[in-house]
Design a protein around this motif. Structure first.
Motif, PDB file in Angstrom:
ATOM      1  N   GLN A   1      14.010  16.182  -5.873  1.00 36.04           N
ATOM      2  CA  GLN A   1      14.705  16.143  -7.163  1.00 36.04           C
ATOM      3  C   GLN A   1      13.838  15.395  -8.173  1.00 36.04           C
ATOM      4  N   PRO A   2      14.135  15.558  -9.474  1.00 38.81           N
ATOM      5  CA  PRO A   2      13.420  14.737 -10.461  1.00 38.81           C
ATOM      6  C   PRO A   2      13.594  13.258 -10.100  1.00 38.81           C
ATOM      7  N   VAL A   3      12.515  12.472 -10.242  1.00 37.09           N
ATOM      8  CA  VAL A   3      12.565  11.060  -9.812  1.00 37.09           C
ATOM      9  C   VAL A   3      13.691  10.293 -10.515  1.00 37.09           C
ATOM     10  N   SER A   4      13.999  10.711 -11.759  1.00 37.21           N
ATOM     11  CA  SER A   4      15.066  10.008 -12.500  1.00 37.21           C
ATOM     12  C   SER A   4      16.421  10.127 -11.795  1.00 37.21           C
ATOM     13  N   LYS A   5      16.548  11.078 -10.896  1.00 42.06           N
ATOM     14  CA  LYS A   5      17.835  11.251 -10.194  1.00 42.06           C
ATOM     15  C   LYS A   5      17.873  10.560  -8.834  1.00 42.06           C
ATOM     16  N   TRP A   6      16.742  10.027  -8.376  1.00 39.68           N
ATOM     17  CA  TRP A   6      16.719   9.429  -7.028  1.00 39.68           C
ATOM     18  C   TRP A   6      17.555   8.171  -6.986  1.00 39.68           C
ATOM     19  N   LYS A   7      18.161   7.955  -5.824  1.00 34.17           N
ATOM     20  CA  LYS A   7      18.866   6.692  -5.588  1.00 34.17           C
ATOM     21  C   LYS A   7      17.971   5.856  -4.691  1.00 34.17           C
ATOM     22  N   ALA A   8      17.299   4.880  -5.309  1.00 40.01           N
ATOM     23  CA  ALA A   8      16.348   4.075  -4.540  1.00 40.01           C
ATOM     24  C   ALA A   8      16.782   2.618  -4.570  1.00 40.01           C
ATOM     25  N   TYR A   9      16.566   1.944  -3.449  1.00 36.78           N
ATOM     26  CA  TYR A   9      17.061   0.573  -3.319  1.00 36.78           C
ATOM     27  C   TYR A   9      15.983  -0.361  -2.792  1.00 36.78           C
ATOM     28  N   THR A  10      16.127  -1.638  -3.129  1.00 36.47           N
ATOM     29  CA  THR A  10      15.339  -2.684  -2.477  1.00 36.47           C
ATOM     30  C   THR A  10      16.327  -3.603  -1.764  1.00 36.47           C
TER      31      THR A  10
ATOM     32  N   TYR B   1      13.317  -8.917   1.396  1.00 38.10           N
ATOM     33  CA  TYR B   1      12.315  -8.015   1.987  1.00 38.10           C
ATOM     34  C   TYR B   1      11.462  -7.376   0.888  1.00 38.10           C
ATOM     35  N   PRO B   2      10.671  -8.185   0.178  1.00 40.88           N
ATOM     36  CA  PRO B   2       9.871  -7.588  -0.917  1.00 40.88           C
ATOM     37  C   PRO B   2       8.920  -6.520  -0.391  1.00 40.88           C
ATOM     38  N   GLY B   3       8.830  -5.421  -1.107  1.00 41.01           N
ATOM     39  CA  GLY B   3       7.946  -4.331  -0.682  1.00 41.01           C
ATOM     40  C   GLY B   3       8.665  -3.287   0.163  1.00 41.01           C
ATOM     41  N   PHE B   4       9.883  -3.588   0.561  1.00 40.21           N
ATOM     42  CA  PHE B   4      10.661  -2.607   1.329  1.00 40.21           C
ATOM     43  C   PHE B   4      11.489  -1.793   0.339  1.00 40.21           C
ATOM     44  N   MET B   5      11.462  -0.471   0.488  1.00 40.90           N
ATOM     45  CA  MET B   5      12.262   0.394  -0.389  1.00 40.90           C
ATOM     46  C   MET B   5      12.938   1.469   0.443  1.00 40.90           C
ATOM     47  N   PHE B   6      14.100   1.857  -0.004  1.00 42.35           N
ATOM     48  CA  PHE B   6      14.859   2.886   0.710  1.00 42.35           C
ATOM     49  C   PHE B   6      15.327   3.907  -0.312  1.00 42.35           C
ATOM     50  N   ILE B   7      14.976   5.169  -0.098  1.00 43.43           N
ATOM     51  CA  ILE B   7      15.409   6.226  -1.020  1.00 43.43           C
ATOM     52  C   ILE B   7      16.404   7.101  -0.264  1.00 43.43           C
ATOM     53  N   SER B   8      17.621   7.163  -0.801  1.00 38.68           N
ATOM     54  CA  SER B   8      18.671   7.960  -0.160  1.00 38.68           C
ATOM     55  C   SER B   8      18.468   9.430  -0.495  1.00 38.68           C
ATOM     56  N   ASP B   9      18.119  10.195   0.498  1.00 38.98           N
ATOM     57  CA  ASP B   9      17.945  11.653   0.387  1.00 38.98           C
ATOM     58  C   ASP B   9      17.600  12.180  -1.014  1.00 38.98           C
ATOM     59  N   PRO B  10      16.332  12.142  -1.398  1.00 45.42           N
ATOM     60  CA  PRO B  10      15.941  12.647  -2.719  1.00 45.42           C
ATOM     61  C   PRO B  10      15.607  14.152  -2.732  1.00 45.42           C
ATOM     62  N   PHE B  11      15.898  14.873  -1.642  1.00 48.87           N
ATOM     63  CA  PHE B  11      15.450  16.274  -1.559  1.00 48.87           C
ATOM     64  C   PHE B  11      16.358  17.222  -2.339  1.00 48.87           C
TER      65      PHE B  11
ATOM     66  N   SER C   1      19.729  11.875   7.511  1.00 49.53           N
ATOM     67  CA  SER C   1      18.855  13.008   7.233  1.00 49.53           C
ATOM     68  C   SER C   1      18.421  13.011   5.761  1.00 49.53           C
ATOM     69  N   GLY C   2      17.130  13.123   5.540  1.00 49.55           N
ATOM     70  CA  GLY C   2      16.587  13.171   4.174  1.00 49.55           C
ATOM     71  C   GLY C   2      16.203  11.805   3.628  1.00 49.55           C
ATOM     72  N   ASP C   3      16.600  10.748   4.295  1.00 50.82           N
ATOM     73  CA  ASP C   3      16.285   9.403   3.781  1.00 50.82           C
ATOM     74  C   ASP C   3      14.795   9.095   3.939  1.00 50.82           C
ATOM     75  N   ILE C   4      14.296   8.303   2.992  1.00 47.89           N
ATOM     76  CA  ILE C   4      12.884   7.907   3.009  1.00 47.89           C
ATOM     77  C   ILE C   4      12.811   6.382   2.929  1.00 47.89           C
ATOM     78  N   MET C   5      11.963   5.815   3.754  1.00 48.31           N
ATOM     79  CA  MET C   5      11.782   4.368   3.777  1.00 48.31           C
ATOM     80  C   MET C   5      10.334   4.078   3.424  1.00 48.31           C
ATOM     81  N   ILE C   6      10.122   3.025   2.660  1.00 47.85           N
ATOM     82  CA  ILE C   6       8.752   2.640   2.312  1.00 47.85           C
ATOM     83  C   ILE C   6       8.560   1.197   2.753  1.00 47.85           C
ATOM     84  N   MET C   7       7.556   0.953   3.568  1.00 47.34           N
ATOM     85  CA  MET C   7       7.223  -0.418   3.959  1.00 47.34           C
ATOM     86  C   MET C   7       5.903  -0.748   3.292  1.00 47.34           C
ATOM     87  N   SER C   8       5.945  -1.721   2.375  1.00 51.46           N
ATOM     88  CA  SER C   8       4.717  -2.073   1.660  1.00 51.46           C
ATOM     89  C   SER C   8       4.733  -3.568   1.374  1.00 51.46           C
TER      90      SER C   8
END
Ligand code: OGA
Ligand code: MN
Length: 355
Positions: A65-74, A78-88, A254-261
């Motif tokens: 989806q367009p990034v403006s519609k993503w639901k992303a959380y920190t 846990y600085p640098g950790f991000m979780f995007i709830s199903d952006p597909f 399903s569809g969730d994305i996690m970022i570890m940085s």
């Protein structure tokens, strides 16, 4: 004393790992953090994304989806950790899940079955498993297809489970579509020069788990690690810098994305349990696929087989950048080279943790 304690494995992480893995009595899942319903959780904050760095057309090409519609959380603490709830985008999870089952296990990519089967036998897991999966009766005990015996696939720089290293002479082209998806996600999270160089795909069933580990074989920790899931849900434990630090349990659907940085790049983590998706149907609704024909030889037949597989499974792709820009691999000694051959062994993190 300390050794005795370690042997019993009763530190906070081991204890929670065993707790969530337990069958009888079943654990209480009510305190597992669910980002898809977490708006009011005090630890969860809305993540600032870089919507301008990925245009809608490029996002769409990756099935996002367009990034403006993503639901992303920190997560606080846990600085640098991000979780995007199903952006597909609708329908696209089916595309990526099918890539994981049909395309990515193919040669020259490497999988666990290569350890005890010939290249001829593992040449096309999909062709060998498709009909068997398609015709499967849910709930009935039947012989396992090869695909159901698949545990991991490696892409790009192939991770060596024995030496825990990547090496320049075991590289095959990283899938172009997955590299593109990863680069869009990384850019939206503020990582502009991310290069998808290695991938580890894990295939889970309801009795699978992934042991406590940290991903430290890559050489550039300033680059994020991406993790993307399809199919049934997982309880994921996010720990600390020390193995025994108490972890935070969270769902990955399903569809969730996690970022570890950043300072979360090297945190211990594990997957103690796979659970049926929380919607209650055989497949989560994001994996629904509109049927257009009934031809068993068409793409539709492919999806029927994928759907059967995913009714009892979860697939997770992790994508990593191995090298710093302009960096090359350190020179390996002869004894290290010998250790890499002839075959890889299973890493302890993939062994069942059922002590
Ligand atoms: C990994 C990993 C987590 C998952 O492959 O290193 O941590 O959710 N996977 O499967
Ligand atoms: Mn990991």
């Amino acid at each position: 004393m300390a050794a005795g304690l370690l042997e019993q494995g009763e530190d906070a992480f081991r204890r929670l790992f065993k707790y969530y893995k337990r069958r009888r009595p079943p654990p209480d899942f009510s305190t597992v953090l669910d980002f898809s319903r977490a708006e009011k959780n005090l630890k969860v904050q809305i993540a600032p994304l870089n919507a301008a760095s990925v245009n809608d057309k490029d996002a769409c090409k990756a099935g996002l989806q367009p990034v403006s519609k993503w639901k992303a959380y920190t997560l606080a603490g846990y600085p640098g950790f991000m979780f995007i709830s199903d952006p597909f985008l609708p329908g696209w999870q089916c595309y990526w899940a099918k890539q994981c089952l049909k395309t990515y296990p193919r040669k020259p990519n490497v999988c666990n079955l290569d350890l005890h089967m010939s290249p001829e036998e593992t040449k096309d897991l999909w062709e060998q498993s498709r009909e068997q999966l398609r015709l499967k009766t849910p709930g009935k005990r039947e012989a396992k297809s090869l695909l159901e015996k698949l545990r991991w696939v490696t892409l790009g720089y192939h991770y060596n489970w024995e030496t825990k290293k990547y090496s320049p002479d075991h590289y095959t082209t990283f899938p172009v579509d997955l590299a593109y998806l990863s680069e869009q996600v990384a850019a939206a999270c503020g990582f502009h020069q991310f290069k998808a160089e290695a991938g580890i795909l894990n295939y889970y069933h309801f009795d699978s788990s992934l042991g406590i580990h940290v991903d430290e074989s890559e050489m550039d920790y300033s680059k994020p690690l991406l993790s993307i899931s399809f199919g049934q849900s997982a309880v994921f434990l996010l720990g600390g810098r020390k193995r025994q630090d108490p972890p935070l349990p969270m769902y990955m659907h399903s569809g969730d994305i996690m970022i570890m940085s950043g300072s979360s790049r090297l945190l211990y983590h594990a997957v103690p349990r796979i659970v049926p998706n929380l919607e209650g149907g055989r497949l989560p609704s994001c994996l629904e696929h509109t049927t257009t024909s009934n031809n068993q030889h068409s793409d539709e037949g492919d999806w029927e087989a994928c759907a059967k597989y995913l009714e009892t499974s979860r697939v997770n792709m992790t994508v990593r950048q191995v090298l710093e820009v302009g960096q090359s691999f350190p020179v390996e000694s002869d004894s290290e080279k010998r250790r890499r051959h002839p075959a890889v062994l299973l890493s302890s993190r993939l062994l069942r943790e059922d002590k």
